[in-house]
Structures are given as C-alpha cells and as structure tokens.
Write a protein that holds these residues in place. Structure first.
Motif, short mmCIF file in Angstrom:
data_model
loop_
_atom_site.label_atom_id
_atom_site.label_comp_id
_atom_site.label_asym_id
_atom_site.label_seq_id
_atom_site.Cartn_x
_atom_site.Cartn_y
_atom_site.Cartn_z
N ALA A 181 47.29 28.00 27.21
CA ALA A 181 45.97 27.90 26.58
C ALA A 181 44.87 28.15 27.61
O ALA A 181 43.88 28.84 27.32
CB ALA A 181 45.80 26.53 25.94
N ALA A 182 45.04 27.60 28.81
CA ALA A 182 44.03 27.79 29.86
C ALA A 182 43.93 29.25 30.26
O ALA A 182 42.84 29.78 30.45
CB ALA A 182 44.38 26.92 31.07
N THR A 184 44.64 31.80 28.38
CA THR A 184 44.01 32.52 27.25
C THR A 184 42.50 32.34 27.27
O THR A 184 41.74 33.29 27.06
CB THR A 184 44.58 32.02 25.93
N ASP A 185 42.03 31.10 27.55
CA ASP A 185 40.60 30.83 27.61
C ASP A 185 39.93 31.62 28.72
O ASP A 185 38.85 32.18 28.55
CB ASP A 185 40.36 29.33 27.82
N GLU A 186 40.59 31.67 29.88
CA GLU A 186 40.02 32.41 31.01
C GLU A 186 39.92 33.89 30.68
O GLU A 186 38.95 34.57 31.00
CB GLU A 186 40.88 32.20 32.25
N SER A 188 39.69 35.21 27.65
CA SER A 188 38.62 35.40 26.65
C SER A 188 37.26 35.31 27.30
O SER A 188 36.34 36.07 27.00
CB SER A 188 38.76 34.34 25.55
N SER A 189 37.10 34.34 28.23
CA SER A 189 35.83 34.17 28.92
C SER A 189 35.50 35.40 29.73
O SER A 189 34.36 35.89 29.75
CB SER A 189 35.89 32.94 29.82
#
Length: 217
Positions: A181-182, A184-186, A188-189
C-alpha cells in the motif's frame, strides 16, 4: 511427554546428527564407538565392553538410496573382517528391505527381467530372504531411544519448529500488505506531482502564445 513426534525429529536429522544419536544409544548399551567417513558414507565401528577390537560396523544412511551393488560390497567387507554388519537408515524402510532382499535373493526368489537393463523382480516377501547384514529402520531407532530413556533428550536437542506460529504468519501478511500500500501511495503521489508540473508547463506555453498573438495584432 512432549507432543512432538520423535520419529518426525529423527527424520529431519542429517547424517552427522544421526551418528551422534546412535552413539548415545550405543553408549547406553556399554559400547564404544568410532565414527569413520569413507567415500561420502558414514560408519560407526562398535565394540562392546571388554572387547578391544570392533565387533560391528554400522552404516548410517538417511535416505535409503543405496543400491544392491554397494550393499553387497559392504556385506563382503564385513564378512572378510569378521565383524557384524548393520545398515541403519531413517529413510524409506520398505525400500531398504526391498533393496536388501534383491541384493541377496537366490535365483529361485527372483524373476529375471525380459528387457535388458531392467532390475529383476522379487518373487517372495523381502522378509523371506536371508541377508548377511542387519537392517535397522527409523522405527527400530525410535524403540531403542525410548528403551534407554533418550527420546525426550533427543527431542529437546534437535527439535526445531518447521511451521511459524499462526500469529506470526498474520503479522507477516499485514506487513506485506502495508508495504504494498505504501509503495502504491508513493507511486500515485509521484504521478500527481508530475501531472501538475506538466499542466503548469502547458499553461505557460498557452499564455505565452496568447500574448505573442496579441502583440502581433
């Protein structure tokens, strides 16, 4: 009594640890042993109390992958030296009995193969074949350890849990999901910042073009 299976523990031992266990059994019987390694095989020479020379040679095998030729050679060498031969395996006991029987069966106990290169088939039960050496299997070793009250000592010494605790598995799964998840967030960011930067560049170009056109007309 531990819930751990003694036979399960023994089946995971390598040949050096197996030799140590068998040495403990023989010591309880009042025997002296000497460990010898030859051609990738491990042997124990055993002498009972009062005997100066070995009276038995134990060939230790953990996989029961020996063949008829090596078994015959082992038996011949034991006979020529006047010592008893024992083959101890923690592998497939049925396979070991079959190989021993094939090694020493008479012609009447064997059916020759029709195709050259194939092994002969045994016509009788392996137990009905007279063999010049003794076979000891995993069950025999378990019985010997229990007889001499060494079973719990062996379990305590060699048992290692092969399956992690259920809670540990769940924690590992949670950690993997959090890491995914982390990441994926990075990702996307990063794409968001890049998109904003591109949008700003496009706006600058459009504004510049508009001012240029106004200036011309």
């Amino acid at each position: 009594m531990s819930d751990v299976s003694l036979s399960g523990v023994l089946s995971f031992l390598d040949v050096d640890d197996l030799a140590t266990v068998v040495e403990q059994v023989r010591a309880r019987r009042g025997e002296r042993t000497k460990r010898v390694q030859r051609d990738g095989r491990t042997f124990l020479f055993a002498a009972p109390e009062g005997e100066q020379k070995p009276t038995e040679v134990v060939w230790l095998d953990i996989s029961a992958e020996f063949d008829t030729q090596t078994v015959e050679v082992f038996a011949d060498r034991c006979e020529s030296r006047g010592v008893d031969g024992t083959l101890l395996t923690t592998g497939d006991g049925e396979q070991a009995r079959e190989i021993l029987a094939l090694s020493f069966a008479t012609e009447e106990q064997l059916e020759e193969p029709e195709t050259e290169g194939e092994e002969p088939e045994l016509l009788v039960d392996p137990e009905d074949v007279d063999v010049p050496i003794t076979l000891e299997t995993l069950d025999d070793l378990v019985e010997a350890l229990e007889e001499h009250d060494l079973d719990e000592d062996v379990i305590d010494e060699y048992h290692e849990p092969h399956q992690p605790a259920f809670e540990d598995v769940l924690e590992e799964i949670d950690a993997e999901e959090e890491a995914t998840a982390a990441a994926t967030d990075e990702s996307s960011s990063g794409l968001g910042v890049t998109g904003l930067a591109l949008l700003a560049v496009v706006l600058v170009i459009l504004v510049g073009a508009a001012l240029f056109l106004l200036g011309v007309f």
